[in-house]
Design an enzyme around this catalytic site. Structure first.
Site, short mmCIF file in Angstrom:
data_model
loop_
_atom_site.label_atom_id
_atom_site.label_comp_id
_atom_site.label_asym_id
_atom_site.label_seq_id
_atom_site.Cartn_x
_atom_site.Cartn_y
_atom_site.Cartn_z
N GLN A 263 0.82 -1.21 0.00
CA GLN A 263 0.00 0.00 0.00
C GLN A 263 0.85 1.26 0.00
OE1 GLN A 263 -3.56 0.12 -0.37
NE2 GLN A 263 -2.83 -1.87 -1.03
N HIS A 266 1.31 3.14 -3.29
CA HIS A 266 0.34 4.07 -3.87
C HIS A 266 0.91 5.48 -4.01
CE1 HIS A 266 -3.41 1.90 -4.54
NE2 HIS A 266 -3.13 1.19 -3.47
N GLU A 331 -7.79 2.92 6.60
CA GLU A 331 -8.56 2.59 5.39
C GLU A 331 -8.61 1.07 5.20
OE1 GLU A 331 -8.40 3.59 0.59
OE2 GLU A 331 -6.59 3.75 1.82
N HIS A 332 -7.45 0.43 5.19
CA HIS A 332 -7.35 -1.03 5.06
C HIS A 332 -6.73 -1.58 6.34
CE1 HIS A 332 -6.70 0.65 0.91
NE2 HIS A 332 -7.67 -0.20 0.65
N ASP A 365 -8.02 -4.34 -3.84
CA ASP A 365 -7.56 -3.24 -4.70
C ASP A 365 -7.82 -3.53 -6.17
OD1 ASP A 365 -6.67 -1.41 -2.89
OD2 ASP A 365 -4.53 -1.80 -3.17
N HIS A 425 -48.69 25.51 11.70
CA HIS A 425 -48.51 24.08 11.88
C HIS A 425 -49.66 23.49 12.69
CE1 HIS A 425 -44.38 24.49 10.45
NE2 HIS A 425 -44.23 23.16 10.56
#
Length: 442
Positions: A263, A266, A331-332, A365, A425
Site C-alpha cells: 500500500q 500508492h 482505510e485497510h 484493490d 402548523h
C-alpha cells in the site's frame, strides 16, 4: 494516520515505538492546490465548455474534435489487451458486481403500521446520474471502474458517464476502458483532472449535470470534489491510501512487510502501520522491509512513504492493540494473529478488514475479492463507511395516514406547535381533528 495524544496518554507504558510515524500529517490541504482548483472551477463555471477545452489542451495535451469516445472504441477495447489481462479484468468486474448485487438484495423497501391507520415506509430509489472519474496516470487504477461504474449499475442508476485522462500518446488506457465497458458505462469522455469533474458537475458534456461524483484521483481531483460538494453528492473524500496490520508472533514477517509496502506503493505520502504484541515480530518486520525495498522497482515511492509515514508499535496486550487501532481508524486493516475472530468481534473503526494470512489488501484493490476499494482515509472510518451499492440509493420515506389515525397524531402535534408558537402548523392538525369529529357525527 496518527494516534491522538489522548489515546497515547491513556496507554502510556503499554506500548513503545520501534519506528515512530512522521511528525507531520500525511494528508494536508495544500493552499496552492486549493487556490488553483478554486480558480479553475470559477473559470469553467463562467466560460463553460470553452474553458474546459482550454484546460484540456494545456493539461491533458488534448487536440481532438470531441471528448467523447465512440461506443465502438469502448466496446473493442478488450481486443487490444493481452489475453491474460483481459481475463483478469473480466473476473474482477464479475466478482465486484456479484457482491454489489447481493448487497442490493439486502436493501429492501418496507412499510410498517405504527398504530392503526398510520403507515410509514421506505422506498429505495437510485440517483439519476452519476459521473465517475477513472484515474489513468502513472498507475492506472483498472479496478476503479468496477467500484464506481459497476456498483452504480447494480444499484440501477440509469445514467453513468465516466471521464478518464489521456495517456502520453493522447489515447485512452484500454484496460481502464475495458473495465468501464464491462461495468456498464453509458458514455466515456477522454478528459482528466479538475476540468473533467467540473464538466460533469456543470453539465458541459452534452449531458445534464450529474447528481453524484465518484472515483479517486490526485490532490487536484480530491480538492475539486471537495469544492463541488453541495452542487453534487460525493462518494467520499479519500487519500492518500493507507494500510495497517495487527499481527502477533504467529505472523510471517516477510508477508507483513510485503503487505505494508504494497500500500505504500500508492504514493510517497501513503501511511503504513504495524501494531503487534510481539517484539520479535516487530524487529523482523523492520528488517524485512529494508530488505524488500532493495528489490522493488517502485522503491522510490515505497521507500519515502515508509521512511516518513511508516510506523511499528509494540503493545502489551491485544486490548491495547484494539484501542490504538480503532484510534487510527485505517482505510485497510489486516489481521494476522492466532485469534483473528477476537479482533473481528471487537474492532469497530476501519474501512475494510482483511482477516488471516491469506488475505491481502491487493485482492480488493484489484477487484478480485468483490468488496469496494473506495474507502475512508485520514480517520474517516470513525464515522463513515466506504462506497457501496447503498451510496447510490436514496432511502426515501413516505407516510400514509388514514382517517382513523388522525387522533393518534393530531393532538400531540397541536400541543407541540402551540408551545413553539407555530400556529400554521397547529392549524394543519386542528382542522383535521375537526373534520374527523364532524365525520364521527354523520
Amino acid at each position: 494516520m496518527r494516534f491522538t495524544p489522548s489515546v497515547l496518554a491513556k496507554h502510556r507504558g503499554n506500548f513503545h515505538f520501534i519506528k515512530a510515524p512522521s511528525t507531520s500529517p500525511s494528508a494536508q490541504r495544500d493552499p496552492e492546490v486549493m487556490r488553483t482548483v478554486s480558480e479553475m472551477l470559477l473559470d469553467i463555471e463562467r466560460y463553460g465548455l470553452d474553458a474546459v477545452k482550454r484546460y484540456a489542451r494545456k493539461l491533458d495535451r488534448w487536440d481532438g474534435a470531441s471528448f467523447e469516445l465512440t461506443a465502438e472504441h469502448i466496446a473493442t477495447s478488450g481486443s487490444r489487451l493481452p489475453d491474460a489481462l483481459r481475463s483478469a479484468i473480466e473476473l474482477g468486474s464479475q466478482r465486484t458486481r456479484q457482491f454489489a448485487a447481493e448487497s442490493r438484495r439486502h436493501l429492501t423497501d418496507f412499510e410498517v403500521e405504527l398504530v392503526p391507520g398510520v403507515i410509514a415506509g421506505v422506498k429505495y430509489v437510485p440517483v439519476s446520474r452519476v459521473g465517475a472519474y477513472l484515474p489513468a496516470g502513472r498507475f492506472p487504477l483498472t479496478a476503479s471502474a468496477f467500484m464506481t461504474v459497476g456498483v452504480a449499475k447494480e444499484a440501477d442508476v440509469p445514467n453513468v458517464i465516466a471521464a478518464t485522462p489521456p495517456q502520453p500518446d493522447g489515447a485512452a488506457n484500454d484496460a481502464v476502458l475495458y473495465a468501464a465497458h464491462l461495468s456498464g458505462v453509458d458514455r466515456v469522455f477522454l478528459l482528466g483532472g479538475v476540468q473533467a469533474l467540473a464538466a460533469m458537475a456543470f453539465g458541459l458534456l452534452d449531458e445534464l449535470p450529474v447528481n453524484m461524483l465518484v472515483g479517486a484521483g490526485n490532490a487536484y481531483v480530491a480538492e475539486a470534489k471537495r469544492q463541488l460538494f453541495g452542487a453534487v453528492a460525493l462518494d467520499l473524500l479519500a487519500g492518500p491510501s493507507e494500510v495497517a496490520v495487527i499481527a502477533d508472533e504467529t505472523a510471517n514477517p516477510a508477508i507483513v512487510a510485503a503487505d505494508l509496502l504494497g500500500q505504500a506503493e500508492h504514493g510517497p505520502n501513503s501511511p503504513a502501520a504495524l501494531i503487534t504484541t510481539s517484539q520479535a515480530l516487530a524487529d523482523a518486520v523492520a528488517i524485512a522491509i529494508d530488505y524488500q525495498l532493495t528489490g522493488l522497482s517502485t522503491a522510490s515511492i515505497c521507500g519515502p512513504a515508509w521512511r516518513d509515514y511508516g510506523s511499528i508499535t509494540v503493545v502489551s496486550s491485544r486490548e491495547v492493540a484494539i484501542e490504538l487501532m480503532d484510534d487510527l481508524a485505517p482505510e485497510h486493516l489486516e489481521i494476522i494473529t492466532s485469534d483473528d475472530d477476537y479482533y473481528h468481534a471487537n474492532l469497530t473503526n476501519y474501512g475494510s478488514l482483511f482477516l488471516g494470512p491469506w488475505s491481502t489488501v491487493a485482492y480488493s484493490d484489484k477487484g478480485m475479492a468483490g468488496t469496494n476499494h473506495t474507502l475512508p482515509t485520514a480517520g474517516g472510518a470513525k464515522h463513515s463507511a466506504g462506497l457501496s451499492v447503498s451510496r447510490y440509493l436514496k432511502p426515501l420515506t413516505y407516510q400514509k395516514v388514514a382517517r382513523e389515525g388522525t387522533m393518534a397524531l393530531a393532538p400531540a402535534v397541536q400541543v407541540i406547535s402551540d408551545s413553539e408558537g407555530m400556529s400554521a402548523h397547529a392549524a394543519t392538525a386542528t382542522m383535521r381533528m375537526e373534520l374527523y369529529r364532524d365525520s364521527e357525527h354523520e
